[in-house]
Design a protein around this motif. Structure first.
Motif, PDB file in Angstrom:
ATOM      1  N   ALA A   1     -20.373  19.400  15.801  1.00  0.00           N
ATOM      2  CA  ALA A   1     -19.941  18.733  14.568  1.00  0.00           C
ATOM      3  C   ALA A   1     -18.601  19.322  14.174  1.00  0.00           C
ATOM      4  CB  ALA A   1     -20.971  18.919  13.459  1.00  0.00           C
ATOM      5  N   ASP A   2     -17.548  18.517  14.320  1.00  0.00           N
ATOM      6  CA  ASP A   2     -16.188  18.986  14.019  1.00  0.00           C
ATOM      7  C   ASP A   2     -15.869  20.299  14.729  1.00  0.00           C
ATOM      8  OD1 ASP A   2     -15.602  16.799  12.389  1.00  0.00           O
ATOM      9  OD2 ASP A   2     -16.511  17.746  10.638  1.00  0.00           O
ATOM     10  N   GLY A   3     -16.217  20.353  16.015  1.00  0.00           N
ATOM     11  CA  GLY A   3     -15.911  21.509  16.844  1.00  0.00           C
ATOM     12  C   GLY A   3     -16.894  22.652  16.735  1.00  0.00           C
ATOM     13  N   VAL A   4     -17.901  22.524  15.870  1.00  0.00           N
ATOM     14  CA  VAL A   4     -18.908  23.581  15.704  1.00  0.00           C
ATOM     15  C   VAL A   4     -20.143  23.234  16.529  1.00  0.00           C
ATOM     16  CG1 VAL A   4     -20.454  24.730  14.067  1.00  0.00           C
ATOM     17  CG2 VAL A   4     -18.111  24.164  13.391  1.00  0.00           C
ATOM     18  N   THR A   5     -20.478  24.075  17.495  1.00  0.00           N
ATOM     19  CA  THR A   5     -21.703  23.875  18.268  1.00  0.00           C
ATOM     20  C   THR A   5     -22.899  24.194  17.382  1.00  0.00           C
ATOM     21  OG1 THR A   5     -20.633  24.400  20.370  1.00  0.00           O
ATOM     22  CG2 THR A   5     -23.037  24.611  20.282  1.00  0.00           C
ATOM     23  N   CYS A   6     -23.806  23.247  17.285  1.00  0.00           N
ATOM     24  CA  CYS A   6     -24.934  23.449  16.379  1.00  0.00           C
ATOM     25  C   CYS A   6     -26.214  22.884  16.978  1.00  0.00           C
ATOM     26  CB  CYS A   6     -24.647  22.835  15.012  1.00  0.00           C
ATOM     27  SG  CYS A   6     -24.170  21.099  15.066  1.00  0.00           S
ATOM     28  N   LEU A   7     -27.309  23.221  16.336  1.00  0.00           N
ATOM     29  CA  LEU A   7     -28.622  22.710  16.698  1.00  0.00           C
ATOM     30  C   LEU A   7     -28.928  21.506  15.808  1.00  0.00           C
ATOM     31  CD1 LEU A   7     -30.434  26.155  16.970  1.00  0.00           C
ATOM     32  CD2 LEU A   7     -29.539  24.769  18.845  1.00  0.00           C
ATOM     33  N   LYS A   8     -29.705  20.579  16.341  1.00  0.00           N
ATOM     34  CA  LYS A   8     -29.968  19.343  15.607  1.00  0.00           C
ATOM     35  C   LYS A   8     -31.463  19.045  15.583  1.00  0.00           C
ATOM     36  CE  LYS A   8     -29.040  15.360  17.560  1.00  0.00           C
ATOM     37  NZ  LYS A   8     -28.416  14.105  18.025  1.00  0.00           N
ATOM     38  N   LEU A   9     -31.956  18.748  14.395  1.00  0.00           N
ATOM     39  CA  LEU A   9     -33.318  18.265  14.217  1.00  0.00           C
ATOM     40  C   LEU A   9     -33.226  16.782  13.856  1.00  0.00           C
ATOM     41  CD1 LEU A   9     -34.724  21.113  11.910  1.00  0.00           C
ATOM     42  CD2 LEU A   9     -34.609  21.077  14.413  1.00  0.00           C
ATOM     43  N   THR A  10     -33.782  15.925  14.694  1.00  0.00           N
ATOM     44  CA  THR A  10     -33.806  14.496  14.403  1.00  0.00           C
ATOM     45  C   THR A  10     -35.232  14.153  13.975  1.00  0.00           C
ATOM     46  OG1 THR A  10     -32.197  14.237  16.189  1.00  0.00           O
ATOM     47  CG2 THR A  10     -33.122  12.229  15.261  1.00  0.00           C
ATOM     48  N   LEU A  11     -35.413  13.909  12.692  1.00  0.00           N
ATOM     49  CA  LEU A  11     -36.758  13.882  12.101  1.00  0.00           C
ATOM     50  C   LEU A  11     -37.280  12.457  11.978  1.00  0.00           C
ATOM     51  CD1 LEU A  11     -36.004  16.601   9.403  1.00  0.00           C
ATOM     52  CD2 LEU A  11     -37.098  16.908  11.639  1.00  0.00           C
ATOM     53  N   LEU A  12     -37.585  11.855  13.138  1.00  0.00           N
ATOM     54  CA  LEU A  12     -38.060  10.476  13.161  1.00  0.00           C
ATOM     55  C   LEU A  12     -39.572  10.358  13.074  1.00  0.00           C
ATOM     56  CD1 LEU A  12     -35.834   8.675  15.827  1.00  0.00           C
ATOM     57  CD2 LEU A  12     -35.400   9.091  13.416  1.00  0.00           C
ATOM     58  N   ASN A  13     -40.282  11.456  13.201  1.00  0.00           N
ATOM     59  CA  ASN A  13     -41.742  11.394  13.280  1.00  0.00           C
ATOM     60  C   ASN A  13     -42.348  11.391  11.875  1.00  0.00           C
ATOM     61  OD1 ASN A  13     -44.490  11.812  13.721  1.00  0.00           O
ATOM     62  ND2 ASN A  13     -44.137  13.144  15.483  1.00  0.00           N
ATOM     63  N   PRO A  14     -42.973  10.277  11.457  1.00  0.00           N
ATOM     64  CA  PRO A  14     -43.487  10.214  10.082  1.00  0.00           C
ATOM     65  C   PRO A  14     -44.720  11.078   9.826  1.00  0.00           C
ATOM     66  CG  PRO A  14     -44.044   8.212  11.268  1.00  0.00           C
ATOM     67  CD  PRO A  14     -43.154   9.007  12.175  1.00  0.00           C
ATOM     68  N   THR A  15     -45.277  11.692  10.883  1.00  0.00           N
ATOM     69  CA  THR A  15     -46.425  12.589  10.689  1.00  0.00           C
ATOM     70  C   THR A  15     -45.994  14.037  10.508  1.00  0.00           C
ATOM     71  OG1 THR A  15     -46.794  13.075  13.042  1.00  0.00           O
ATOM     72  CG2 THR A  15     -47.789  11.057  12.171  1.00  0.00           C
ATOM     73  N   VAL A  16     -44.706  14.321  10.745  1.00  0.00           N
ATOM     74  CA  VAL A  16     -44.203  15.692  10.646  1.00  0.00           C
ATOM     75  C   VAL A  16     -43.936  16.046   9.181  1.00  0.00           C
ATOM     76  CG1 VAL A  16     -42.233  17.179  11.196  1.00  0.00           C
ATOM     77  CG2 VAL A  16     -43.283  15.786  12.973  1.00  0.00           C
ATOM     78  N   THR A  17     -44.306  17.272   8.810  1.00  0.00           N
ATOM     79  CA  THR A  17     -44.126  17.743   7.435  1.00  0.00           C
ATOM     80  C   THR A  17     -43.113  18.887   7.384  1.00  0.00           C
ATOM     81  OG1 THR A  17     -45.849  19.425   7.601  1.00  0.00           O
ATOM     82  CG2 THR A  17     -46.549  17.187   6.975  1.00  0.00           C
ATOM     83  N   LEU A  18     -42.756  19.280   6.176  1.00  0.00           N
ATOM     84  CA  LEU A  18     -41.868  20.421   6.002  1.00  0.00           C
ATOM     85  C   LEU A  18     -42.496  21.676   6.592  1.00  0.00           C
ATOM     86  CD1 LEU A  18     -39.308  21.709   4.846  1.00  0.00           C
ATOM     87  CD2 LEU A  18     -40.491  21.916   2.641  1.00  0.00           C
ATOM     88  N   GLU A  19     -43.797  21.825   6.465  1.00  0.00           N
ATOM     89  CA  GLU A  19     -44.474  23.000   7.038  1.00  0.00           C
ATOM     90  C   GLU A  19     -44.333  23.030   8.551  1.00  0.00           C
ATOM     91  OE1 GLU A  19     -45.593  25.539   5.229  1.00  0.00           O
ATOM     92  OE2 GLU A  19     -44.726  24.335   3.596  1.00  0.00           O
ATOM     93  N   ASP A  20     -44.419  21.862   9.204  1.00  0.00           N
ATOM     94  CA  ASP A  20     -44.214  21.801  10.665  1.00  0.00           C
ATOM     95  C   ASP A  20     -42.813  22.287  11.018  1.00  0.00           C
ATOM     96  OD1 ASP A  20     -46.730  20.665  11.385  1.00  0.00           O
ATOM     97  OD2 ASP A  20     -46.023  18.689  10.757  1.00  0.00           O
ATOM     98  N   ILE A  21     -41.827  21.884  10.244  1.00  0.00           N
ATOM     99  CA  ILE A  21     -40.442  22.261  10.541  1.00  0.00           C
ATOM    100  C   ILE A  21     -40.210  23.744  10.259  1.00  0.00           C
ATOM    101  CG2 ILE A  21     -38.025  21.784  10.067  1.00  0.00           C
ATOM    102  CD1 ILE A  21     -39.543  19.594  11.599  1.00  0.00           C
ATOM    103  N   LYS A  22     -40.900  24.285   9.263  1.00  0.00           N
ATOM    104  CA  LYS A  22     -40.806  25.726   9.018  1.00  0.00           C
ATOM    105  C   LYS A  22     -41.314  26.505  10.227  1.00  0.00           C
ATOM    106  CE  LYS A  22     -41.170  25.656   3.944  1.00  0.00           C
ATOM    107  NZ  LYS A  22     -42.019  26.038   2.773  1.00  0.00           N
ATOM    108  N   VAL A  23     -42.385  26.024  10.833  1.00  0.00           N
ATOM    109  CA  VAL A  23     -42.909  26.656  12.053  1.00  0.00           C
ATOM    110  C   VAL A  23     -41.860  26.590  13.159  1.00  0.00           C
ATOM    111  CG1 VAL A  23     -44.641  26.466  13.885  1.00  0.00           C
ATOM    112  CG2 VAL A  23     -45.328  26.221  11.485  1.00  0.00           C
TER     113      VAL A  23
END
Length: 489
Positions: free
Chosen positions: A453-475
């Motif tokens: 992103a604008d020359g910055v190498t980064c990690l990406k989470l694409t959150l398309l799964n409607p069963t996934v919760t914030l707690e899942d992402i914290k894990v």
């Protein structure tokens, strides 16, 4: 031949063979869905060694063939439904979409002519009418289902090209390209999908025809730079064939200022195509529909339903504002769309598509809308966008994680960054984050995107799964941090 029951037909023997094959495959999928791993973790070399094509001259029979497919394909497939599979615009699918595939595959309709797909043709046309209503287009059925965004973008650019030449009294369809092609330009943002360049090459104008417009800090097309690029084109004696706006860039989910772009283009009679392959899902949104303000003004639109509409691959659509532009690609084939048929009002969709033989993918969207209803569909689409906002807030609170950009759709761009890594320099920081993504996938525990992103190498989470919760992402984020610590050690 009777032993294998190879052809699906109405005989008792064939029907029973079909039931057995579907039951065996369905049970294998049900078991596979229960596996805890996201991926079994085999490398490219291991899969090359493991998978062999050793066809038996006498055939193995349906049961054995399915068993081999389960062993060598299914078990080593990526679990896109897994809460830690978040790298790409690659969605888990609706159960009813899977059911639709059974009907699509068994009936094997081809969407090129009415006499190969009678009810399917009418259903697709009515869905196109409905989609146009959602956009805000005038009533009509100018549009067609496609294999996805790249094909839809090709159709938009091809019709833009042919309309451009038609205004000059020239038919590309009949006579090909003429004139100084080096002076023809297509404008899109620097974060537009690569299919713009790919398709302009296919259309005979080359990568050189694509002028990239700068973007703002949220990866949206910069209107000031767009105006400058238009002025530069005028000064250079260049002509603008089309402006491609994006509603949902691949990484940031950025939506260009559609209304302002459309109004600016209208002043100059420039075709505007919107690649809404991802952001088009907001047509059904109850919370974020206003993000697509101005979409109704543009000349053509790309939609994908195998992204945040949660349909199985492939399922996309192309919408055309003015039906008259379809005349630019019409071709009469006596055995498909004869003049006699058309005079009788028989709809043969081959005239609207770049494909001839084509699957009845529209059934999946129709069944999805019927099964869920618009309200529930809106809820699962909005879930991803809202979740991304919650995840971004959480990331910004973690000392070792840095939010790279505020989310706009359902993606979160961030990176692992400690003071020690920052002191090591940008290159070391970029390689370290790349390594995190690689190690997670190799372990089979998670599939996290790696991008820039604008020359910055980064990690990406694409959150398309409607069963996934914030707690899942914290894990998942805890796993990112633990992996980073292991790499550092």
């Amino acid at each position: 031949m009777s032993r294998l029951n190879p052809i699906l037909a109405g005989s008792a023997q064939s029907t029973e063979a079909y039931r057995q094959a579907i039951a065996q495959s369905s049970e294998a999928v049900a078991q596979w869905l229960q596996q805890p791993e996201m991926y079994q973790g085999k490398t490219v070399a291991e899969l090359r060694e493991r998978i062999t094509l050793d066809f038996n001259p006498q055939g193995l029979g349906n049961q054995a063939a399915i068993e081999r497919a389960v062993e060598y394909f299914l078990k080593d497939s990526l679990a896109v439904h897994h809460p830690q599979c978040v790298a790409h615009l690659h969605c888990p699918s609706l159960v009813v979409s899977q059911a639709a595939e059974v009907l699509i595959n068994a009936t094997n309709q081809s969407m090129d002519s009415w006499d190969q797909s009678p009810s399917a043709t009418i259903i697709e046309m009515k869905l196109i009418e409905w989609l146009r209503t959602q956009v805000g287009y005038q009533p009509g059925d100018a549009g067609v289902f496609t294999s996805g965004g790249t094909q839809s973008n090709l159709m938009g650019l091809m019709l833009a090209r042919d309309a451009f030449f038609a205004r000059q009294g020239h038919s590309v369809q009949q006579d090909g390209l003429v004139g100084n092609l080096k002076k023809i330009r297509v404008l899109c943002s620097e974060h537009a999908h690569f299919s713009v360049q790919k398709n302009m090459a296919l259309l005979g104008l080359g990568y050189q025809s694509v002028t990239l417009v700068k973007t703002d800090r949220f990866s949206r097309m910069d209107l000031n730079d767009l105006q400058e690029k238009l002025a530069q084109a005028d000064a250079n004696g260049e002509q603008i064939l089309a402006i491609v706006a994006t509603a949902g860039t691949t990484d940031a989910g950025a939506i260009d200022p559609l209304r302002a772009i459309a109004e600016l283009a209208a002043e100059r009679q420039i075709w505007v195509h919107v690649d809404a392959a991802w952001g088009g899902a907001l047509l059904l949104s109850e919370k974020y529909r206003d993000y697509l303000d101005g979409l109704e003004l543009v000349d053509s639109i790309t939609l994908d339903f195998h992204k945040q509409f949660f349909q199985t691959i492939s399922c996309g659509a192309f919408l055309l504002k003015e039906a008259r532009h379809y005349e630019l690609m019409r071709y009469q084939a006596a055995y498909l769309n004869s003049e006699f048929d058309e005079a009788q009002g028989v709809p043969n969709l081959v005239s609207k598509s770049l494909q001839t033989t084509r699957r009845f993918d529209a059934l999946k969207l129709w069944m999805g809308l019927e099964a869920l209803g618009q309200k529930q569909y809106a809820e699962i689409i909005d879930h991803g966008v809202t979740l991304a906002q919650e995840v971004a807030q959480y990331v910004s609170e973690q000392p070792a994680l840095e939010l790279v950009m505020q989310p706009q759709l359902a993606s979160v761009l961030f990176r692992y960054r400690t003071q020690q890594l920052s002191d090591a320099g940008d290159t070391a920081l970029a390689l370290f984050n790349q390594k995190i993504g690689d190690v997670l996938l190799e372990s089979g525990r998670a599939n996290v995107g790696v991008t820039e992103a604008d020359g910055v190498t980064c990690l990406k989470l694409t959150l398309l799964n409607p069963t996934v919760t914030l707690e899942d992402i914290k894990v998942l984020l805890a796993l990112v941090e633990k992996t980073a610590e292991q790499i550092a050690a």
